[in-house]
Design an enzyme around this catalytic site. Structure first.
Site, PDB file in Angstrom:
ATOM      1  N   LYS A 158       0.873  -1.169   0.000  1.00 48.56           N
ATOM      2  CA  LYS A 158       0.000   0.000   0.000  1.00 48.56           C
ATOM      3  C   LYS A 158       0.912   1.220   0.000  1.00 48.56           C
ATOM      4  O   LYS A 158       1.641   1.464   0.960  1.00 48.56           O
ATOM      5  CB  LYS A 158      -0.922   0.031   1.213  1.00 48.56           C
ATOM      6  CG  LYS A 158      -1.883   1.209   1.166  1.00 48.56           C
ATOM      7  CD  LYS A 158      -2.626   1.403   2.464  1.00 48.56           C
ATOM      8  CE  LYS A 158      -3.480   2.673   2.337  1.00 48.56           C
ATOM      9  NZ  LYS A 158      -3.851   3.205   3.660  1.00 48.56           N
ATOM     10  N   GLY A 168      -7.715   9.376   9.697  1.00 53.44           N
ATOM     11  CA  GLY A 168      -8.033   9.408  11.111  1.00 53.44           C
ATOM     12  C   GLY A 168      -9.017  10.473  11.531  1.00 53.44           C
ATOM     13  O   GLY A 168      -9.291  10.634  12.723  1.00 53.44           O
ATOM     14  N   GLY A 198     -10.702   8.428   6.565  1.00 51.21           N
ATOM     15  CA  GLY A 198     -11.761   9.348   6.948  1.00 51.21           C
ATOM     16  C   GLY A 198     -13.089   8.716   7.292  1.00 51.21           C
ATOM     17  O   GLY A 198     -13.994   9.396   7.782  1.00 51.21           O
ATOM     18  N   ASN A 239      -9.532   1.825   9.665  1.00 49.28           N
ATOM     19  CA  ASN A 239      -8.628   1.566  10.779  1.00 49.28           C
ATOM     20  C   ASN A 239      -9.085   2.318  12.030  1.00 49.28           C
ATOM     21  O   ASN A 239      -9.612   1.736  12.978  1.00 49.28           O
ATOM     22  CB  ASN A 239      -7.208   1.946  10.402  1.00 49.28           C
ATOM     23  CG  ASN A 239      -6.176   1.605  11.468  1.00 49.28           C
ATOM     24  OD1 ASN A 239      -4.985   1.762  11.263  1.00 49.28           O
ATOM     25  ND2 ASN A 239      -6.583   1.129  12.632  1.00 49.28           N
TER      26      ASN A 239
END
Length: 254
Positions: free
Chosen positions: A96, A157, A184, A205
């Protein structure tokens, strides 16, 4: 519900990150509850020289595809170096790609991302690049050989949801590789919205990791992704500016 990325079949359209969990045990339980097929790990947070690294050891490589990420890389050279180190340490070909020179907003650098992509694809990596929701850049990356494009919904985040809807819709319309909405997404409803728009998958996450109960939240995101995909495949009704009666008036009232 399965998804094909670079000829690999994933049984889940929910990708899960490993940062910010209160413990490795909680992280592992949440990953299991999500029923994901792919788990991303920041290379800067693991000891690649230690086969017993706590983070890597907690991820069952027989169940999940490991997706190392280059989080923290400030330019193409740093990202390429991290990817090469990961492959040399046995983490495989998946990467990634994240190139974020600005530490405040962590927005991806489009020029350095494209530069790193061209190098890594030539070296045989399966590249999944994190990008701004830029339809033009998405096409350049696709032409460079990326396995997906991963436009952000909002800053990493931030839990703000999809603030880039119009651009993501254009990316989805024009893309010939899977589109994964990344960053987001703060609530299961955000993930469902992305899937209803036609995104192929989402990566989550922070919203899972910082929840009061990460395991339950992982389950909620799993179900939201499934519901959103089913809704998209079912064909959502037309959005209208005026009312449209579900039971139209007929002559029996006259």
């Amino acid at each position: 519900m399965s998804l094909i990325i670079a000829k690999h079949e994933l049984s889940s359209r929910l990708l899960v990150g490993t940062g910010k969990f209160s413990s490795t045990e909680v992280m592992k339980a949440a990953i299991d509850a999500s029923e994901t097929s792919m788990v991303t790990v920041a290379l800067r947070r693991v000891d690649l020289d230690n086969e017993q690294d706590d983070m890597l050891g907690a991820i069952d490589r027989s169940k999940y595809i490991l997706l190392p990420n280059t989080s923290g890389a400030r330019n193409a050279d740093e990202a390429v170096r991290l990817a090469r180190l990961a492959r040399a340490a046995g983490c495989g070909e998946w990467i990634k790609l994240e190139v974020t020179p600005d530490p405040r907003y962590l927005l991806p650098d489009p020029i350095e991302t494209l530069k790193a992509t061209e190098i890594l694809v030539k070296e045989g990596f399966i590249v999944l690049p994190y990008i701004n929701a830029d339809p033009v850049l998405a096409k350049y990356l696709e032409e460079a050989g990326t396995a997906t494009v991963m436009p952000l919904g909002a800053p990493i985040g931030s839990n703000r949801g999809i603030r880039t809807k119009d651009s993501i819709r254009i990316i989805i319309e024009n893309s010939n590789v899977p589109v994964v909405v990344d960053a987001g997404l703060g609530a299961p409803s955000h993930a469902s919205e992305a899937m209803e728009m036609g995104a192929d998958a989402v990566l989550v996450n922070t919203a899972i990791a910082v929840a009061d109960d990460p395991v339950k939240m992982a389950k909620a995101f799993k179900l939201a992704v499934q519901a959103g995909r089913i809704a998209y495949e079912s064909g959502l009704g037309e959005v209208k500016d005026t009312a449209s009666a579900s039971s139209p008036l007929t002559d029996f009232l006259n």
